[in-house]
Design an enzyme around this catalytic site. Structure first.
Site, PDB file in Angstrom:
ATOM      1  N   GLU A  29       0.840  -1.198   0.000  1.00 20.63           N
ATOM      2  CA  GLU A  29       0.000   0.000   0.000  1.00 20.63           C
ATOM      3  C   GLU A  29       0.876   1.249   0.000  1.00 20.63           C
ATOM      4  O   GLU A  29       1.762   1.380   0.846  1.00 20.63           O
ATOM      5  CB  GLU A  29      -0.900  -0.025   1.243  1.00 20.63           C
ATOM      6  CG  GLU A  29      -1.898  -1.176   1.192  1.00 20.63           C
ATOM      7  CD  GLU A  29      -2.357  -1.637   2.578  1.00 20.63           C
ATOM      8  OE1 GLU A  29      -2.112  -0.935   3.568  1.00 20.63           O
ATOM      9  OE2 GLU A  29      -2.957  -2.733   2.655  1.00 20.63           O
ATOM     10  N   LEU A  58      -6.145  -1.893  -0.876  1.00 25.06           N
ATOM     11  CA  LEU A  58      -5.932  -1.938   0.573  1.00 25.06           C
ATOM     12  C   LEU A  58      -6.414  -3.288   1.099  1.00 25.06           C
ATOM     13  O   LEU A  58      -7.531  -3.413   1.597  1.00 25.06           O
ATOM     14  CB  LEU A  58      -6.706  -0.783   1.203  1.00 25.06           C
ATOM     15  CG  LEU A  58      -6.090  -0.111   2.419  1.00 25.06           C
ATOM     16  CD1 LEU A  58      -6.831   1.174   2.739  1.00 25.06           C
ATOM     17  CD2 LEU A  58      -6.029  -1.023   3.611  1.00 25.06           C
ATOM     18  N   GLU A  60      -4.465  -6.644   2.813  1.00 24.24           N
ATOM     19  CA  GLU A  60      -3.233  -7.333   3.227  1.00 24.24           C
ATOM     20  C   GLU A  60      -3.272  -8.809   2.858  1.00 24.24           C
ATOM     21  O   GLU A  60      -2.245  -9.409   2.528  1.00 24.24           O
ATOM     22  CB  GLU A  60      -2.993  -7.167   4.732  1.00 24.24           C
ATOM     23  CG  GLU A  60      -2.619  -5.747   5.151  1.00 24.24           C
ATOM     24  CD  GLU A  60      -3.783  -4.786   5.137  1.00 24.24           C
ATOM     25  OE1 GLU A  60      -4.947  -5.243   5.102  1.00 24.24           O
ATOM     26  OE2 GLU A  60      -3.543  -3.558   5.139  1.00 24.24           O
ATOM     27  N   ALA A  84       3.263  -3.513  10.854  1.00 22.32           N
ATOM     28  CA  ALA A  84       3.131  -4.922  11.253  1.00 22.32           C
ATOM     29  C   ALA A  84       1.777  -5.183  11.891  1.00 22.32           C
ATOM     30  O   ALA A  84       1.216  -6.270  11.760  1.00 22.32           O
ATOM     31  CB  ALA A  84       4.248  -5.293  12.232  1.00 22.32           C
ATOM     32  N   ASP A  85       1.253  -4.169  12.562  1.00 23.48           N
ATOM     33  CA  ASP A  85      -0.042  -4.289  13.246  1.00 23.48           C
ATOM     34  C   ASP A  85      -1.175  -4.663  12.287  1.00 23.48           C
ATOM     35  O   ASP A  85      -2.226  -5.132  12.720  1.00 23.48           O
ATOM     36  CB  ASP A  85      -0.390  -2.955  13.909  1.00 23.48           C
ATOM     37  CG  ASP A  85       0.766  -2.376  14.696  1.00 23.48           C
ATOM     38  OD1 ASP A  85       0.629  -2.184  15.898  1.00 23.48           O
ATOM     39  OD2 ASP A  85       1.839  -2.129  14.084  1.00 23.48           O
ATOM     40  N   PHE A  86      -0.975  -4.429  10.995  1.00 19.12           N
ATOM     41  CA  PHE A  86      -2.048  -4.676  10.025  1.00 19.12           C
ATOM     42  C   PHE A  86      -1.825  -5.969   9.241  1.00 19.12           C
ATOM     43  O   PHE A  86      -2.425  -6.195   8.189  1.00 19.12           O
ATOM     44  CB  PHE A  86      -2.176  -3.484   9.075  1.00 19.12           C
ATOM     45  CG  PHE A  86      -2.332  -2.176   9.802  1.00 19.12           C
ATOM     46  CD1 PHE A  86      -3.189  -2.072  10.893  1.00 19.12           C
ATOM     47  CD2 PHE A  86      -1.588  -1.063   9.432  1.00 19.12           C
ATOM     48  CE1 PHE A  86      -3.316  -0.871  11.598  1.00 19.12           C
ATOM     49  CE2 PHE A  86      -1.714   0.132  10.127  1.00 19.12           C
ATOM     50  CZ  PHE A  86      -2.573   0.228  11.214  1.00 19.12           C
ATOM     51  N   ILE A  87      -0.980  -6.805   9.765  1.00 19.40           N
ATOM     52  CA  ILE A  87      -0.642  -8.036   9.041  1.00 19.40           C
ATOM     53  C   ILE A  87      -1.691  -9.129   9.249  1.00 19.40           C
ATOM     54  O   ILE A  87      -1.769 -10.087   8.485  1.00 19.40           O
ATOM     55  CB  ILE A  87       0.757  -8.549   9.456  1.00 19.40           C
ATOM     56  CG1 ILE A  87       1.358  -9.446   8.364  1.00 19.40           C
ATOM     57  CG2 ILE A  87       0.709  -9.268  10.813  1.00 19.40           C
ATOM     58  CD1 ILE A  87       2.830  -9.749   8.562  1.00 19.40           C
ATOM     59  N   PRO A  89      -4.934  -9.562   8.694  1.00 14.41           N
ATOM     60  CA  PRO A  89      -5.765 -10.045   7.573  1.00 14.41           C
ATOM     61  C   PRO A  89      -4.995 -10.999   6.650  1.00 14.41           C
ATOM     62  O   PRO A  89      -5.605 -11.774   5.927  1.00 14.41           O
ATOM     63  CB  PRO A  89      -6.149  -8.755   6.832  1.00 14.41           C
ATOM     64  CG  PRO A  89      -6.047  -7.684   7.862  1.00 14.41           C
ATOM     65  CD  PRO A  89      -4.899  -8.091   8.752  1.00 14.41           C
ATOM     66  N   HIS A 129       0.007   0.837  16.104  1.00 17.69           N
ATOM     67  CA  HIS A 129       1.165   1.220  15.298  1.00 17.69           C
ATOM     68  C   HIS A 129       2.447   0.957  16.086  1.00 17.69           C
ATOM     69  O   HIS A 129       3.439   1.651  15.905  1.00 17.69           O
ATOM     70  CB  HIS A 129       1.087   2.695  14.880  1.00 17.69           C
ATOM     71  CG  HIS A 129      -0.060   3.020  13.981  1.00 17.69           C
ATOM     72  ND1 HIS A 129      -1.349   3.175  14.428  1.00 17.69           N
ATOM     73  CD2 HIS A 129      -0.117   3.198  12.626  1.00 17.69           C
ATOM     74  CE1 HIS A 129      -2.153   3.444  13.407  1.00 17.69           C
ATOM     75  NE2 HIS A 129      -1.427   3.456  12.300  1.00 17.69           N
TER      76      HIS A 129
END
Ligand SMILES: Cc1ncc(C[n+]2csc(CCOP(=O)(O)OP(=O)(O)O)c2C)c(N)n1
Ligand SMILES: [Mg+2]
Lengths: 327, 338
Positions: A29, A58, A60, A84-87, A89, A129
């Site tokens: 992204e 958008l 993951e 990394a917090d959005f990994i 999904p 984050h």
């Protein structure tokens, strides 16, 4: 030799890799026009074009799954998960697919892919984050998880990661991005996985850490040297494979161990390291292994007082080291 | 054509020759007889787990036949026994997988049966989590596009699979990048016990419109229609005109797997109704109508195919199991874990 910070090292190494090997491409992204929210892919779109610098939707899960498909067709995808917090999904694609493809096909298929993910706290990133995700992923056979935190190691290990036959989770501590500078050879070199680096020699206590934490451990150790306490500081660099030989060798010398990490204490890397020391070097120990790691709360809170409570700093480490050394 | 032909030739205009028809027919029969055999082995306690294909043969063989073997890439799901037979699996391979034998091409006995994969046959290794393969297909199609290769990618899934985020992510990306990718939905109206009406508001094929590319629907028990729809999509994809979603409406004749009992959720009248639409007798009627086969030849072919399947099952049953000392191999490409 050029002096760079960590994110410059990421940028330049990736750029070089793309120059050298047409199969290498980046996706994620905002990696295109924006050059990544941390600027890791600045200018790539102009240099390599939209086919090799892919601004993905958008999604993951897509980023991970697409990378698997690319790797299966002999490309060398380097995916960026913005934080990394959005990994999560992508968890299923990474854990059930990427990690298991070689095993489940009995070696018929492999997925040489890299997932870069800025992780870690101390940047007012709060719950979403700041996370450290290494224990979750290092638990999964089939994945390699590394956390280099000097510009030199970033270059050497990123080149290695791209050449690695397996999926690599490449963790970059976002606070080190601009904080940590160092010399980087201009020539190509690699730093192998599974080899820790002794950052400081000492006889009194072994301190095992990685990422931002070993830098803080070193700072605390330097202060204690003034008091005549000599701390050995080990930077693991690689979480899986894990270099226990270097750790055990140091334990034989010092008899005292402190493991420090930002990831939660419960079932964190400290638990594994201390178990392996117990299995292989119990008689070398003068005292129980100490783990300095955040308590069992979901993540780093935002307010400066709360963030400070959560994250070990050099002052606290100095105190803990002094106490343990005098055991 | 021989004289006495009664039916209208629908295959020639599709570019199918007589040898294609016979090849397609053979794959359907092999799949059906393998399925019957694996259920009987299951009842005998020799095959702990069975995933049936029966009912889907027309959809699978018809769609797969439109791809070019050795060049195009298949990303199937567990239901696709007939499809992998088209893609190059032998019935012996199928039974090696069923028994979990060392030479099982998919996984060397590591995965459950029907988790197909084989690099040599361009079949991408599959897993159990639904629709994960659809994203791999998108990645492969992107790679083919970047490399300007002529190859295209097909991926197969059930209508239940169209609810997963992976599926929507792949559809979205395929539309944006006009990928050479064919999405084939084998809509058998049930995801285990959950009826289509609880899976999709509206129709599966119409979802393509929202992603900016064509979606088409056809009778999944009419093999020639399945071929036609897929061939058109394949030709478009090869010409750089992007993806297509094809919904093939069909029905599975057995329970979801050997661990399921479909009588708890499917009315038997419905099952009987769909058995009357069986894609195999239907294709046989066509083959007879265009004088490719007659009843006696059909009888002969069926008999010989059944024997072939039984023999392959026997040989596979006698094959070696994997050596436990190999169980920790191939976790990593360059690290031994044990
Ligand atoms: C992610 C995931 N959730 C649930 C399951 C359990 N499961 C296996 S098959 C299936 C139904 C799938 O139905 P459909 O996609 O329509 O394919 P069909 O079996 O009808 O051919 C379910 C729920 C699974 N394998 N993976
Ligand atoms: Mg279904």
């Amino acid at each position: 030799m050029t002096v760079k910070n960590v994110v410059q090292a990421v940028h330049d190494t990736l750029h070089e890799a793309m120059m050298l090997d047409e199969r290498v491409l980046v996706l994620g992204e905002d990696v295109g026009a924006r050059g990544g929210v941390f600027r890791a892919t600045m200018g790539f779109l102009d240099d390599f074009g939209p086919e090799r610098v892919i601004d993905t939707p958008l999604d993951e899960c897509l980023i991970a799954g697409l990378s698997i498909g690319l790797a299966l067709d002999d490309m060398r995808p380097v995916a960026e998960i913005q934080f990394a917090d959005f990994i999560y999904p992508a968890f299923n694609q990474i854990v059930s697919e990427a990690a298991r493809i070689r095993y489940r096909s009995n070696g018929d298929f492999g997925v040489p892919m890299v997932i870069r993910a800025p992780y870690g706290g101390g940047v007012h990133g709060a719950l979403y984050h700041s996370q450290s995700i290494e224990a979750l992923f290092a638990h999964v056979p089939g994945l390699k998880v590394v956390a280099p935190s000097t510009p030199y190691d970033v270059k050497g290990m990123l080149i290695h990661a791209i050449e690695d036959p397996d999926p690599v989770l490449f963790l970059e501590h976002k606070k080190t991005y601009r904080l940590i500078k160092g010399e980087v050879p201009d020539d190509r070199f690699t730093v192998p996985f599974g080899v820790a680096e002794v950052r400081r020699q000492g006889d009194d206590l072994t301190c095992v850490a990685y990422g931002l934490m070993w830098h803080l451990c070193l700072e605390a150790a330097e202060r204690l040297a003034g008091e005549g306490i000599e701390i050995e500081v080990i930077d693991l660099r690689s979480i899986y494979p894990l270099d226990m030989d270097t750790v055990l060798q140091s334990v034989g010398k010092t008899g005292k161990v402190m493991v420090v990490h930002e990831d939660n204490k419960f079932l964190g890397l400290g638990a594994e390291i201390s178990a392996q020391i117990g299995e292989q070097a119990l008689s070398e120990l003068d005292c129980p292994v100490v783990r300095i790691a955040p308590p069992h709360v979901p993540a780093m809170p935002y307010s400066p007082t709360l963030e400070h409570w959560y994250l070990p700093d050099a002052d606290r480490l100095e105190q803990e080291m002094r106490e343990l050394a005098s055991y | 054509m021989k004289p006495g032909k009664q039916g209208k030739d629908r295959h020639t205009e599709l570019g199918l020759k007589e040898e294609d028809l016979l090849g397609m027919y053979r794959c359907m029969l092999l799949a059906r007889f393998c399925d019957e055999r694996q259920w009987s082995l299951n009842r005998q306690g020799k095959a702990p787990f069975v995933i049936p294909v029966s009912g889907h043969e027309g959809a699978q063989v018809g769609s797969a036949w439109a791809f070019e073997r050795g060049k195009d890439i298949f990303c199937p799901y567990y239901r696709d026994m007939a499809l992998v037979l088209v893609a190059g699996f032998t019935v012996y391979d199928v039974f090696l997988g069923l028994f979990g034998k060392a030479d099982d091409p998919s996984s060397g006995g590591r995965q459950m049966p029907a988790h197909w994969g084989s690099k040599a046959r361009n079949i991408i290794t599959g897993s159990s989590p639904i629709s994960t393969q659809v994203l791999h297909a998108a990645g492969l199609a992107l790679s083919k596009k970047i490399k300007h290769e002529d190859a295209i990618v097909g991926t197969w899934f059930g209508e239940g699979g169209t609810s997963e985020g992976d599926w929507h992510g792949a559809m979205n990306f395929a539309g944006i990048h006009a990928l050479p990718l064919i999405f084939v939905c084998e809509n058998n109206q049930y995801a285990i016990s959950v009826h289509e009406s609880r899976q999709v508001a509206g129709r599966v094929y119409k979802r393509a419109k929202g992603y900016g590319f064509p979606g088409v629907v056809g009778d999944g028990n009419n093999i020639l229609e399945c071929y036609k729809l897929t061939k058109e999509a394949v030709d478009r994809a090869r010409a750089g005109e992007g993806p297509t979603l094809i919904e093939l409406r069909t029905y599975r004749y057995y329970s979801h797997t050997s661990d399921d009992d479909d009588r708890t959720y499917r009315p038997s009248a419905e099952v009987q109704e769909w058995k009357r639409k069986d894609p195999i007798p239907r294709f046989e009627r066509y083959l007879k109508s265009v004088d490719v086969l007659d009843d006696s030849v059909i009888e002969e072919v069926r008999g010989a195919t059944k024997v072939e399947v039984t023999e392959a099952a026997k040989t596979a049953e006698a094959a070696d199991f994997p050596d436990p000392s190999t169980a920790a191999k191939n976790v990593f490409g360059d690290i031994e874990v044990v």
